[in-house]
Design a protein around this motif. Structure first.
Motif, mmCIF file in Angstrom:
data_model
loop_
_atom_site.group_PDB
_atom_site.id
_atom_site.type_symbol
_atom_site.label_atom_id
_atom_site.label_comp_id
_atom_site.label_asym_id
_atom_site.label_seq_id
_atom_site.Cartn_x
_atom_site.Cartn_y
_atom_site.Cartn_z
ATOM 1 N N GLU A 203 16.811 13.511 4.760
ATOM 2 C CA GLU A 203 16.733 12.127 4.339
ATOM 3 C C GLU A 203 15.299 11.594 4.392
ATOM 4 O O GLU A 203 14.412 12.197 4.994
ATOM 5 N N SER A 204 15.133 10.398 3.828
ATOM 6 C CA SER A 204 13.811 9.782 3.757
ATOM 7 C C SER A 204 13.240 9.478 5.149
ATOM 8 O O SER A 204 13.969 9.324 6.125
ATOM 9 N N THR A 205 11.922 9.378 5.201
ATOM 10 C CA THR A 205 11.225 8.904 6.396
ATOM 11 C C THR A 205 11.405 7.377 6.438
ATOM 12 O O THR A 205 11.143 6.704 5.447
ATOM 13 N N VAL A 206 11.896 6.852 7.573
ATOM 14 C CA VAL A 206 12.100 5.397 7.686
ATOM 15 C C VAL A 206 10.984 4.803 8.543
ATOM 16 O O VAL A 206 10.778 5.239 9.684
ATOM 17 N N VAL A 207 10.243 3.841 7.991
ATOM 18 C CA VAL A 207 9.148 3.219 8.738
ATOM 19 C C VAL A 207 9.300 1.699 8.779
ATOM 20 O O VAL A 207 9.720 1.086 7.809
ATOM 21 N N ASP A 208 8.993 1.126 9.924
ATOM 22 C CA ASP A 208 8.951 -0.327 10.056
ATOM 23 C C ASP A 208 7.528 -0.761 9.724
ATOM 24 O O ASP A 208 6.571 -0.303 10.351
ATOM 25 N N VAL A 209 7.387 -1.617 8.702
ATOM 26 C CA VAL A 209 6.056 -2.079 8.310
ATOM 27 C C VAL A 209 5.969 -3.602 8.401
ATOM 28 O O VAL A 209 5.182 -4.226 7.698
ATOM 29 N N THR B 216 11.356 5.132 3.212
ATOM 30 C CA THR B 216 12.108 3.882 3.303
ATOM 31 C C THR B 216 11.305 2.880 4.119
ATOM 32 O O THR B 216 10.853 3.194 5.221
ATOM 33 N N LEU B 217 11.111 1.688 3.554
ATOM 34 C CA LEU B 217 10.327 0.647 4.229
ATOM 35 C C LEU B 217 11.259 -0.382 4.852
ATOM 36 O O LEU B 217 12.117 -0.950 4.156
ATOM 37 N N VAL B 218 11.119 -0.623 6.141
ATOM 38 C CA VAL B 218 11.874 -1.695 6.793
ATOM 39 C C VAL B 218 11.029 -2.960 6.716
ATOM 40 O O VAL B 218 9.901 -3.008 7.220
ATOM 41 N N LEU C 121 0.833 -1.208 0.000
ATOM 42 C CA LEU C 121 0.000 0.000 0.000
ATOM 43 C C LEU C 121 0.870 1.262 0.000
ATOM 44 O O LEU C 121 0.660 2.195 -0.787
ATOM 45 N N LEU C 122 1.867 1.279 0.872
ATOM 46 C CA LEU C 122 2.711 2.469 0.985
ATOM 47 C C LEU C 122 3.604 2.644 -0.242
ATOM 48 O O LEU C 122 3.807 3.762 -0.725
ATOM 49 N N ALA C 123 4.121 1.536 -0.761
ATOM 50 C CA ALA C 123 4.986 1.609 -1.952
ATOM 51 C C ALA C 123 4.190 2.125 -3.149
ATOM 52 O O ALA C 123 4.637 2.997 -3.896
ATOM 53 N N GLU C 124 2.985 1.604 -3.275
ATOM 54 C CA GLU C 124 2.094 2.007 -4.357
ATOM 55 C C GLU C 124 1.830 3.515 -4.334
ATOM 56 O O GLU C 124 1.853 4.201 -5.344
ATOM 57 N N THR D 232 15.722 -7.768 9.366
ATOM 58 C CA THR D 232 15.024 -6.866 8.437
ATOM 59 C C THR D 232 16.016 -6.161 7.522
ATOM 60 O O THR D 232 17.203 -6.079 7.817
ATOM 61 N N VAL D 233 15.468 -5.644 6.396
ATOM 62 C CA VAL D 233 16.280 -4.805 5.514
ATOM 63 C C VAL D 233 15.459 -3.570 5.136
ATOM 64 O O VAL D 233 14.244 -3.658 4.938
#
Ligand code: TXA
Ligand code: MG
Length: 333
Positions: A181-187, A99-101, A88-91, A118-119
């Motif tokens: 820098e990008s917002t980093v979120v753990d999903v 940035t998606l963790v 959903l977020l990538a879309e 995680t990456v």
């Protein structure tokens, strides 16, 4: 070896130069590349030896994991698991400063993940960055292209200033648009956890994914190791001017000609240099460059306006707090 700096049109890139840079990536060399946030220090994410060179060049602690940059959502499949929330977020937000963790696949070397399960993955909005990834044929590991602890580079000159000839090639498309820098979120769970506020405002994420969570205290440094270190610091002290602070308490015994000011509002005191921004967006864009330019003048201390916690203000507050050397385990908002 002397660094080659290639000036490239970000909308109409010279493919020949990008092919040379892509070959350098495949050969295990370091290539600094532009993104919409800050410049990245790139290497083949699947080559542990090349990734180790990033840590050496930056002087970065090896327990701080890196972001793997991709040029399409499809490419994520090889390195990480995309659950529905991630899709959903990538879309909605890729390419862009998010940035998606994600849960890592075993092909990702521990040099990237710092041994975590995680990456972190991101698709940058700069076309030159995406072309470089596509031509390289591998995900590109890329932290910000500064010496560890310094303000992130928002132009090619700052990259060269910090990293010198340890980089084979710098792809120069001019100053970056976002500046932080990008917002980093753990999903990896059911809801979004904000690990680092950044170029994508949290309010935008909440519109799509509902209320977000913030890890607190100890937990944040465990979940996002980068937040543990002092960061973004200019060579001279920086102090925060909050709405309720008394400037006299901050100015101390500095002569006004030695005081530099950055912020949106006019300072109410005399300063030697001031850099004024029209709003939080331009403050974010100019923050790191102003720190780097003021430290080269007669200025001995920077007074920085601490903005409200809305929109890009949240990322600005985070970077400013760290630049001022304030504790990194404070609650993010
Ligand atoms: O805008 C950006 O994000 C830039 C451009 C070049 O893409 N990159 C960047 O990378 O800022 P870096 O390495 O300076 O910051 C990455 C942040 C660090 O705080 C790191 O700890 C966190 O992301 N991170 C990376 N992998 C992680 C993981 N698996 N789990 C939690 N946090 C992670
Ligand atoms: Mg960084």
């Amino acid at each position: 070896m002397k660094t080659r700096i290639y000036q490239i049109d970000r909308y109409d890139p010279d493919i020949e130069k990008l092919q040379i840079a892509a070959k350098a990536i495949r050969d295990g060399e370091l290539v600094a590349f532009p993104t919409e946030t800050v410049y990245g220090l790139g290497a083949n994410a699947l080559d542990p030896e090349a990734v180790r060179r990033i840590f050496l060049a930056k002087g970065r602690p090896s327990d701080n994991p890196l972001i793997a940059h991709v040029a399409s959502v499809k490419e994520v499949a090889g390195i990480a698991v995309m659950n529905d929330l991630a899709k959903l977020l990538a879309e909605r937000f890729w390419p862009g400063p998010l940035t998606l963790v994600l849960t890592a696949e075993s092909i990702v070397p521990p040099e990237i993940t710092a041994g975590l399960p995680t990456v972190a993955v991101r698709m940058p909005a700069n076309k030159v960055a995406r072309e470089l990834i596509t031509l390289s044929g591998v995900p590109i590991a890329g932290p910000s292209a500064n010496r560890s602890g310094r303000p992130s580079p928002t132009n090619a000159a700052s990259v060269y200033e910090d990293l010198g000839d340890s980089v084979s090639i710098i792809l120069d498309t001019g100053p970056t648009e976002v500046g932080v820098e990008s917002t980093v979120v753990d999903v990896t769970g059911d809801s979004v956890v904000i690990l680092r506020p950044g170029g994508l405002p949290v309010e935008e994420i909440e519109k799509v994914a509902g209320t977000v969570q913030y890890p607190e205290g100890e937990k944040i440094s465990r979940r996002s190791p980068g937040t543990r270190y002092r960061h973004y610091a200019p060579l001279i002290p920086l102090v925060l001017l909050r709405h309720d602070s008394d400037p006299n308490d901050l100015l101390g015994s500095y002569e006004s000609s030695k005081i530099g000011y950055i912020g949106i509002r006019e300072p109410s005191f005399d300063v030697g240099e001031k850099i004024l921004f029209s709003d939080v967006t331009s403050y974010a864009r100019g923050l790191f460059t102003s720190m780097r330019s003021l430290e080269k003048t007669q200025i001995e201390i920077i007074i920085a306006e601490f903005p409200d916690a809305t929109g890009l203000g949240l990322a600005l507050r985070d970077r400013l707090r760290r630049a001022a050397g304030e504790g990194s385990t404070k609650k993010i908002p």
